[in-house]
Scaffold this active site. Structure first.
Site, mmCIF file in Angstrom:
data_model
loop_
_atom_site.group_PDB
_atom_site.id
_atom_site.type_symbol
_atom_site.label_atom_id
_atom_site.label_comp_id
_atom_site.label_asym_id
_atom_site.label_seq_id
_atom_site.Cartn_x
_atom_site.Cartn_y
_atom_site.Cartn_z
ATOM 1 N N PRO A 2 0.827 -1.201 0.000
ATOM 2 C CA PRO A 2 0.000 0.000 0.000
ATOM 3 C C PRO A 2 0.866 1.257 0.000
ATOM 4 C CG PRO A 2 -0.839 -1.583 1.586
ATOM 5 C CD PRO A 2 0.487 -2.106 1.113
ATOM 6 N N GLU A 3 0.570 2.175 -0.907
ATOM 7 C CA GLU A 3 1.328 3.410 -0.995
ATOM 8 C C GLU A 3 0.492 4.555 -0.424
ATOM 9 O OE1 GLU A 3 3.601 4.113 -4.482
ATOM 10 O OE2 GLU A 3 3.657 2.006 -5.050
#
Length: 331
Positions: A2-3
């Site tokens: 997840p960014e």
């Protein structure tokens, strides 16, 4: 992994359901994350009211009346809201139960995330040396230019350095460099101020667009409301190794890296790739390397000048109508 847009999407999803709510209890089923969950987390958080849910880089800060829960999703983690009492499945390690009847459930199959407690989160060792947020005025192209002087590393890992700017992970670094027309393999110190000004604009634009669309629909990501994001289908180059890059629209107007007369072999190769691309007209051609062996982002834009190659192009079955951009197929 997840960014930043995924984490911000999660924050936006859970914040309305957490802020102002009192925690009734905390259930920890497995403390073995990247750093062990504090054994007294239930004692510290239970009975407190959640005041504010914030984000710093890819860390979520759940601020209680006294103290803050620092959460990181790691490589495969997610936070979502469930009803209190819903049986936990495998890898669902933590429930923060609220008096509203909802519980914030943390799931992490790879257990590479974090849940830590701090009374001064912004000065915590994991956060204190972070660079500016990319969507604030503290980050711009001038900062990139100044910090890049003397840096011989490639520009892609340079902009992914959290001391330079936070939250520009692999996906969005790839997309922003493509949009700015910068080869990700170039040395950071060799890029001009003008290019960095353009790159900063593209980083802000792409991250903002991803947040609005709920992040990227990657395999392990689930938003705070239990729904996936909706941005991956709009990625132009990330994850398309060995295939053509997507085009934003016909007549994209991208500048050409390789312009002027070219050999008939390159013209024919570009036409072959264009036909194979189908509806995706926008091409990036790696020079001296088979397309399937190319790195995900290698930009070679071909501009064909009809005055120099029109006769040869016609012999290969192509119709030349003035100056044709082989980045997007427009004339």
């Amino acid at each position: 992994m997840p960014e930043l847009p995924e984490v911000e999407t999660t924050r936006r999803g859970i914040a309305p359901h957490l802020e102002g709510q009192k925690v009734s209890r905390v259930i920890v089923r497995d403390r073995r994350l990247r750093w062990p969950i504090p054994e007294d987390l239930d004692v510290r958080l239970s009975g407190q009211r959640i005041v504010l849910v914030e984000r710093r880089a890819k860390y979520l800060l759940i601020n209680a009346e006294v103290g803050t829960l620092i959460s990181h999703l790691g490589m495969s983690g997610n936070l979502r809201l469930v009803e209190v009492g819903l049986p936990a499945a495998k890898h669902e390690h933590v429930d923060i139960e609220l008096e509203s009847g909802l519980a914030l459930r943390y799931t992490d199959p790879r257990r590479f995330g974090a849940m830590l407690w701090s009374h001064d989160p912004l000065n915590h060792e994991l956060l204190v040396r972070l660079g500016p947020e990319p969507l604030t005025d503290l980050f711009d192209g001038e900062r990139l230019y100044q910090l890049s002087r003397g840096r011989s590393m490639a520009v892609k890992p340079f902009i992914m350095d959290n001391a330079v700017v936070v939250g520009v992970g692999n996906i969005y670094a790839t997309e922003a460099l493509f949009a700015a027309g910068i080869d990700p393999r170039r040395e950071a110190k060799g890029i001009s101020r003008a290019r960095y000004l353009k790159l900063a604009i593209e980083i802000k634009r792409i991250l903002a667009a991803a947040i609005e669309r709920g992040g990227t629909t990657l395999r392990d990501f689930i938003g705070g409301d239990g729904q996936p994001g909706y941005f991956q289908q709009e990625l132009f180059v990330y994850g398309r190794g060995g295939r053509t890059a997507r085009s934003a629209a016909p007549g994209c107007g991208k500048s050409s890296w390789a312009s002027g007369p070219v050999s008939i072999a390159r013209v024919a190769r570009a036409e072959k790739l264009r036909r194979q691309a189908g509806s995706y007209r926008c091409l990036w051609e790696p020079k001296g390397r088979h397309i399937t062996q190319a790195l995900p982002v290698i930009f070679r834009y071909l501009a064909i000048n009809s005055s120099s190659v029109s006769g040869r192009a016609s012999s290969s079955g192509m119709q030349s109508t003035g100056h044709t951009c082989w980045h997007c197929g427009s004339s």
